[in-house]
Scaffold this motif. Structure first.
Motif, mmCIF file in Angstrom:
data_model
loop_
_atom_site.group_PDB
_atom_site.id
_atom_site.type_symbol
_atom_site.label_atom_id
_atom_site.label_comp_id
_atom_site.label_asym_id
_atom_site.label_seq_id
_atom_site.Cartn_x
_atom_site.Cartn_y
_atom_site.Cartn_z
ATOM 1 N N ALA A 35 92.802 67.547 90.634
ATOM 2 C CA ALA A 35 93.673 67.344 89.324
ATOM 3 C C ALA A 35 95.158 66.727 89.590
ATOM 4 N N GLU A 36 95.527 66.225 89.401
ATOM 5 C CA GLU A 36 97.160 65.962 89.191
ATOM 6 C C GLU A 36 97.689 66.267 87.905
ATOM 7 N N SER A 37 97.955 67.371 87.638
ATOM 8 C CA SER A 37 98.673 68.239 86.775
ATOM 9 C C SER A 37 99.585 66.956 86.117
ATOM 10 N N ILE A 38 99.304 67.234 84.599
ATOM 11 C CA ILE A 38 100.500 66.605 83.597
ATOM 12 C C ILE A 38 100.360 67.329 82.307
ATOM 13 N N PRO A 39 101.922 68.564 82.996
ATOM 14 C CA PRO A 39 102.619 68.663 81.757
ATOM 15 C C PRO A 39 102.399 68.578 80.712
ATOM 16 N N TRP A 40 102.057 69.235 79.312
ATOM 17 C CA TRP A 40 102.036 68.376 78.420
ATOM 18 C C TRP A 40 102.341 70.121 77.182
ATOM 19 N N ARG A 41 103.608 69.560 76.207
ATOM 20 C CA ARG A 41 103.517 71.018 75.878
ATOM 21 C C ARG A 41 103.284 70.185 73.403
ATOM 22 N N PHE A 42 103.500 71.873 73.653
ATOM 23 C CA PHE A 42 102.910 71.488 71.445
ATOM 24 C C PHE A 42 103.647 70.395 70.777
ATOM 25 N N THR A 43 104.993 69.656 71.123
ATOM 26 C CA THR A 43 105.272 68.672 70.469
ATOM 27 C C THR A 43 105.590 67.376 71.111
ATOM 28 N N GLU A 44 104.037 66.633 71.667
ATOM 29 C CA GLU A 44 104.287 65.804 73.009
ATOM 30 C C GLU A 44 103.289 65.396 72.024
ATOM 31 N N LYS A 45 102.772 65.270 71.013
ATOM 32 C CA LYS A 45 101.565 64.727 70.710
ATOM 33 C C LYS A 45 101.232 63.553 70.906
ATOM 34 N N SER A 46 102.291 62.848 70.839
ATOM 35 C CA SER A 46 102.266 60.632 71.418
ATOM 36 C C SER A 46 101.929 60.477 72.519
ATOM 37 N N ALA A 47 101.944 61.400 73.669
ATOM 38 C CA ALA A 47 101.531 61.601 74.948
ATOM 39 C C ALA A 47 100.444 61.368 75.326
ATOM 40 N N ILE A 48 98.711 61.761 74.068
ATOM 41 C CA ILE A 48 98.218 61.981 74.242
ATOM 42 C C ILE A 48 97.013 61.334 73.323
ATOM 43 N N ALA A 49 97.681 61.175 72.594
ATOM 44 C CA ALA A 49 97.339 60.090 71.520
ATOM 45 C C ALA A 49 96.703 58.643 71.410
ATOM 46 N N PRO A 50 97.783 58.105 72.744
ATOM 47 C CA PRO A 50 96.737 57.032 72.939
ATOM 48 C C PRO A 50 95.127 57.292 73.428
ATOM 49 N N HIS A 51 95.115 58.558 73.851
ATOM 50 C CA HIS A 51 94.163 58.867 74.750
ATOM 51 C C HIS A 51 92.795 59.268 73.445
ATOM 52 N N GLY A 52 93.057 58.738 72.461
ATOM 53 C CA GLY A 52 92.119 59.804 71.419
ATOM 54 C C GLY A 52 92.521 61.080 71.226
ATOM 55 N N SER A 53 93.340 62.134 71.093
ATOM 56 C CA SER A 53 92.956 63.278 70.946
ATOM 57 C C SER A 53 94.211 63.804 70.336
ATOM 58 N N GLU A 54 94.836 64.954 69.999
ATOM 59 C CA GLU A 54 95.791 65.427 69.195
ATOM 60 C C GLU A 54 95.607 66.909 70.427
ATOM 61 N N LYS A 55 94.746 67.117 71.223
ATOM 62 C CA LYS A 55 95.096 68.459 71.430
ATOM 63 C C LYS A 55 94.361 68.222 72.863
ATOM 64 N N VAL A 56 95.059 69.206 73.674
ATOM 65 C CA VAL A 56 94.578 69.382 75.600
ATOM 66 C C VAL A 56 93.316 70.427 75.666
ATOM 67 N N PRO A 57 92.572 70.577 76.911
ATOM 68 C CA PRO A 57 92.698 69.175 77.854
ATOM 69 C C PRO A 57 92.695 67.616 77.790
ATOM 70 N N VAL A 58 93.042 66.887 78.289
ATOM 71 C CA VAL A 58 92.181 65.769 78.266
ATOM 72 C C VAL A 58 92.660 65.072 79.464
ATOM 73 N N MET A 59 91.231 64.713 80.082
ATOM 74 C CA MET A 59 91.141 64.560 81.618
ATOM 75 C C MET A 59 91.136 62.821 81.780
ATOM 76 N N LEU A 60 91.821 62.203 82.673
ATOM 77 C CA LEU A 60 92.172 61.378 83.105
ATOM 78 C C LEU A 60 90.918 60.507 84.571
ATOM 79 N N ASP A 61 89.722 60.214 84.252
ATOM 80 C CA ASP A 61 88.789 59.566 85.610
ATOM 81 C C ASP A 61 89.594 58.278 85.588
ATOM 82 N N GLY A 62 90.014 57.552 86.920
ATOM 83 C CA GLY A 62 89.851 56.372 86.400
ATOM 84 C C GLY A 62 91.165 56.107 84.980
ATOM 85 N N ASP A 63 89.925 55.229 84.680
ATOM 86 C CA ASP A 63 89.940 54.816 83.242
ATOM 87 C C ASP A 63 89.389 55.426 82.393
#
Length: 231
Positions: A35-63
């Motif tokens: 898996a390609e690691s995408i670094p994420w930090r506590f204050t970057e909630k907007s980065a994972i919001a489009p994937h329906g989450s406020e917390k990690v881990p979030v895994m992207l498997d294709g689409d």
């Protein structure tokens, strides 16, 4: 398409430390998936919001986006049945569900007060401020006050691991002769602590320490190669 994984990091992007992300990292390795690691930090909630989450881990498997370590483990098991099983069947999955809750409460919950004031030392200023304010509001005291009695509190934590010690008397891993997702649930908490804190949770003579060492060496030393304290 390659699998991608949003993982919690601090000021060092190459030092992922979430116990839940480590559960997923180990599960992916067990399945033989990179898996390609995408670094994420506590204050970057907007980065994972489009994937329906406020917390990690979030895994992207294709689409497909999958959030939450337990949900990801089940997704991996069901989506990649031809690869090594994380659970070893329906009974193992049911038992792992119990251990998932025990891991959250007894392991992550038990470790948190012992290392809580060490965590901001690993974070950039903005994230450290967020962590301190949110966690001090939760506990109603400073992080240092929460952690002040850890030299005594760790004794109780070690006692709480007795069921694991009893299990390890007759088998190398929670999963038996080889590790499975049940092991990764519990190990995630210890790896989290190893990455962020120099505090010694386990005595070297403890069978749980030996179990942790075996998992640090698993998958060609995946977890051991990640920067951490020698504890």
């Amino acid at each position: 398409m390659a699998v991608k994984l949003y993982e919690l990091v601090g000021s060092d992007a190459g030092r992922p430390f979430s116990p839940y992300c480590w559960r997923t990292r180990m599960a992916l390795a067990h399945k033989g998936l990179s898996a390609e690691s995408i670094p994420w930090r506590f204050t970057e909630k907007s980065a994972i919001a489009p994937h329906g989450s406020e917390k990690v881990p979030v895994m992207l498997d294709g689409d497909r986006a999958v959030a939450d370590s337990w949900t990801i483990a089940n997704y991996l098991e069901d989506t990649y049945p031809g690869r090594p099983s994380l659970f070893g069947g329906a009974g193992g999955r049911a038992m792992a569900r119990f251990l998932n809750a025990w891991g959250d409460i007894a392991i992550v919950g038990g470790i948190f007060p012992l290392i809580i004031a060490d965590i901001p030392k690993n974070l950039a200023a903005e994230d450290a401020d967020y962590f301190r304010k949110s966690r001090e509001a939760r506990f109603g005291k400073s992080l240092e006050e929460v952690m002040a009695t850890r030299d005594q509190a760790v004794i109780g934590f070690r006692r709480s691991l007795e069921p694991l010690r009893q299990t390890l008397k007759t088998q190398a891993f929670i999963g038996g002769d080889t590790p499975d997702y049940a092991d990764y649930i519990v190990f995630g908490g210890f790896q989290w602590a190893r990455v962020v804190s120099p505090f010694r949770l386990l005595e070297e003579s403890d069978s749980v320490h030996a179990w942790r060492e075996r998992l640090l060496d698993a998958f060609d030393g995946l977890a051991r190669k990640s920067p951490g304290h020698p504890v």
